[in-house]
Design a protein around this motif. Structure first.
Motif, PDB file in Angstrom:
ATOM      1  N   VAL A   1      -8.041   8.703  -0.579  1.00 41.85           N
ATOM      2  CA  VAL A   1      -8.559   8.706   0.637  1.00 41.85           C
ATOM      3  C   VAL A   1      -7.780   9.081   1.883  1.00 41.85           C
ATOM      4  N   PHE A   2      -6.610   8.834   1.709  1.00 41.37           N
ATOM      5  CA  PHE A   2      -5.522   9.226   2.628  1.00 41.37           C
ATOM      6  C   PHE A   2      -5.290  10.721   2.821  1.00 41.37           C
ATOM      7  N   ARG A   3      -5.778  11.740   1.866  1.00 44.85           N
ATOM      8  CA  ARG A   3      -5.821  13.069   1.900  1.00 44.85           C
ATOM      9  C   ARG A   3      -7.039  13.361   2.976  1.00 44.85           C
TER      10      ARG A   3
ATOM     11  N   VAL B   1      -2.962  19.178   9.841  1.00 46.76           N
ATOM     12  CA  VAL B   1      -3.446  19.532   8.604  1.00 46.76           C
ATOM     13  C   VAL B   1      -4.395  18.463   7.988  1.00 46.76           C
ATOM     14  N   CYS B   2      -5.316  18.692   7.100  1.00 52.58           N
ATOM     15  CA  CYS B   2      -6.142  17.933   6.328  1.00 52.58           C
ATOM     16  C   CYS B   2      -5.955  18.337   5.109  1.00 52.58           C
TER      17      CYS B   2
ATOM     18  N   MET C   1       0.866  -1.287   0.031  1.00 54.70           N
ATOM     19  CA  MET C   1      -0.031  -0.015  -0.029  1.00 54.70           C
ATOM     20  C   MET C   1       0.912   1.419  -0.145  1.00 54.70           C
ATOM     21  N   LEU C   2       0.635   2.047  -1.163  1.00 47.62           N
ATOM     22  CA  LEU C   2       1.613   3.153  -1.294  1.00 47.62           C
ATOM     23  C   LEU C   2       0.533   4.497  -1.047  1.00 47.62           C
ATOM     24  N   VAL C   3       0.833   5.125   0.162  1.00 46.04           N
ATOM     25  CA  VAL C   3       0.052   6.140   0.657  1.00 46.04           C
ATOM     26  C   VAL C   3      -0.469   7.268  -0.195  1.00 46.04           C
ATOM     27  N   THR C   4       0.561   7.550  -1.174  1.00 46.35           N
ATOM     28  CA  THR C   4       0.417   8.589  -2.088  1.00 46.35           C
ATOM     29  C   THR C   4      -0.350   8.443  -3.237  1.00 46.35           C
ATOM     30  N   GLN C   5      -0.654   7.051  -3.366  1.00 46.44           N
ATOM     31  CA  GLN C   5      -1.646   6.595  -4.619  1.00 46.44           C
ATOM     32  C   GLN C   5      -2.889   6.469  -4.245  1.00 46.44           C
ATOM     33  N   HIS C   6      -3.272   6.824  -3.033  1.00 46.20           N
ATOM     34  CA  HIS C   6      -4.738   6.552  -2.771  1.00 46.20           C
ATOM     35  C   HIS C   6      -5.194   7.700  -2.207  1.00 46.20           C
TER      36      HIS C   6
END
Length: 343
Positions: free
Chosen positions: A8-10, A117-118, A1-6
């Protein structure tokens, strides 16, 4: 799982920096691969923009704060907390500033001494509520703020893993004669997890002093809470009533790096236990974890079939399944400016 590619994590809040770091001017921070500039407005509130001037892309974090706005170091354009340009020195006095002179702004708030930050306008969860932080007589002790080369999911799983204590923490609190982990009572939440356990621990001399417990072996009553995606509290209560609550966040700088934010809350005083000594003991424990976690693969799978498991891994399995469901429910994968249709 690469967080920058999803994407939803933003849609979650992350602690990114001690607010005290902003008292002497703007600072940069990278969150989920997004370069940010952070500063304090005239009201003393934190603000966050993309760290690029809309004129010629200079880093705003290299500028200064002037009249509550961040001023670009290149041509002096100034921006307020909403990202609107408020001053262009090169324009005639009284001339209207085009509305297109704008930098993207992000939600920003202060809590527990940190800037949060969101990156999205519609976060899926509010900022974490820690009642013990506001309880009369309790004190909050900032502990660590440092980058680790590992994924946030690895850090969160480790926080709920009772099976590594006797191995990884043999020099601090682990009971080496008891490698079999204690059982935890798990209570999955809609977005998160609670776990309860009674954990036997070794108390070295410094820890005995900090806990005001003369015994080398005692137990901890532990209540752990996971806040999706990468924050947790570890609430430890000792037999003498001492509370030691640790908050840890693994804020995702990018796919390979997490900024570790940690503070603790205690119901004693500096006269009972010095903050420096408390930090020193917890620092030892954290360093023991860091050495191992930085050796793991940063691309942590949420597909539970990709790695082997044992019964004590159940908290991590719950985490992986929740994150997999989030990724599936909230949009396609994003990679290098392209949208992929499969997760």
């Amino acid at each position: 799982m690469l967080v920058t590619q999803h994407p939803v994590f933003r849609r979650f809040w992350y602690p990114v920096m001690p607010i005290a770091d902003l008292t002497d001017g703007p600072k940069p921070f990278t969150l989920l691969g997004e370069p940010l500039v952070l500063w304090l407005t005239e009201e003393g509130k934190p603000a966050a923009l993309r760290d690029r001037c809309c004129h010629r892309s200079a880093k705003l974090s290299m500028g200064i704060v002037q009249n509550g706005c961040v001023r670009c170091p290149y041509h002096g354009w100034a921006y307020n907390e909403s990202g609107s340009c408020t001053k262009v020195p090169q324009l005639d006095s009284g001339a209207a500033i085009p509305k297109t002179y704008q930098v993207e702004a992000f939600q920003c708030a202060e809590r527990y001494g940190y800037v949060w930050v969101c990156l999205a306008d519609d976060p899926l969860l509010p900022l974490p509520e820690i009642p013990e932080a506001d309880a009369p007589g309790n004190r909050l002790i900032p502990q660590f703020y440092e980058p680790w080369q590992c994924s946030g999911l690895r850090v969160m799983e480790n926080s709920f893993d009772n099976a590594h204590f006797s191995i990884v923490h043999a020099e601090s609190f682990g009971v080496t004669e008891q490698p079999k982990p204690v059982k935890s009572e798990l209570v999955p939440l809609e977005l998160g997890l609670k776990a309860y356990a009674t954990v036997p621990v070794v108390n070295p001399p410094l820890q005995q002093q900090l806990l005001n417990i003369p015994d080398s072996l005692t137990v901890r009553e532990v209540e752990s809470t996971w806040y999706v995606p990468f924050s947790r509290t570890l609430k430890i209560t000792y037999p003498n009533g001492l509370l030691h609550l640790i908050f840890t966040a693994a804020t995702p700088v990018g796919d390979r790096t997490s900024q570790i934010v940690q503070f603790c809350i205690r119901n004693d005083s500096e006269a009972d236990a010095k903050a420096a000594d408390i930090i020193a003991f917890d620092r030892q424990v954290v360093k023991e974890d860091k050495v191992v976690l930085e050796s793991t693969d940063y691309d942590t799978p949420v597909d539970v079939s990709c790695e082997q498991h044992m019964p004590s891994d159940q908290p991590g399995i719950v985490m992986r399944r929740q994150l997999a469901a989030l990724i599936k429910a909230h949009g396609p994968v994003q990679e290098e400016g392209r949208i992929l249709t499969e997760v």
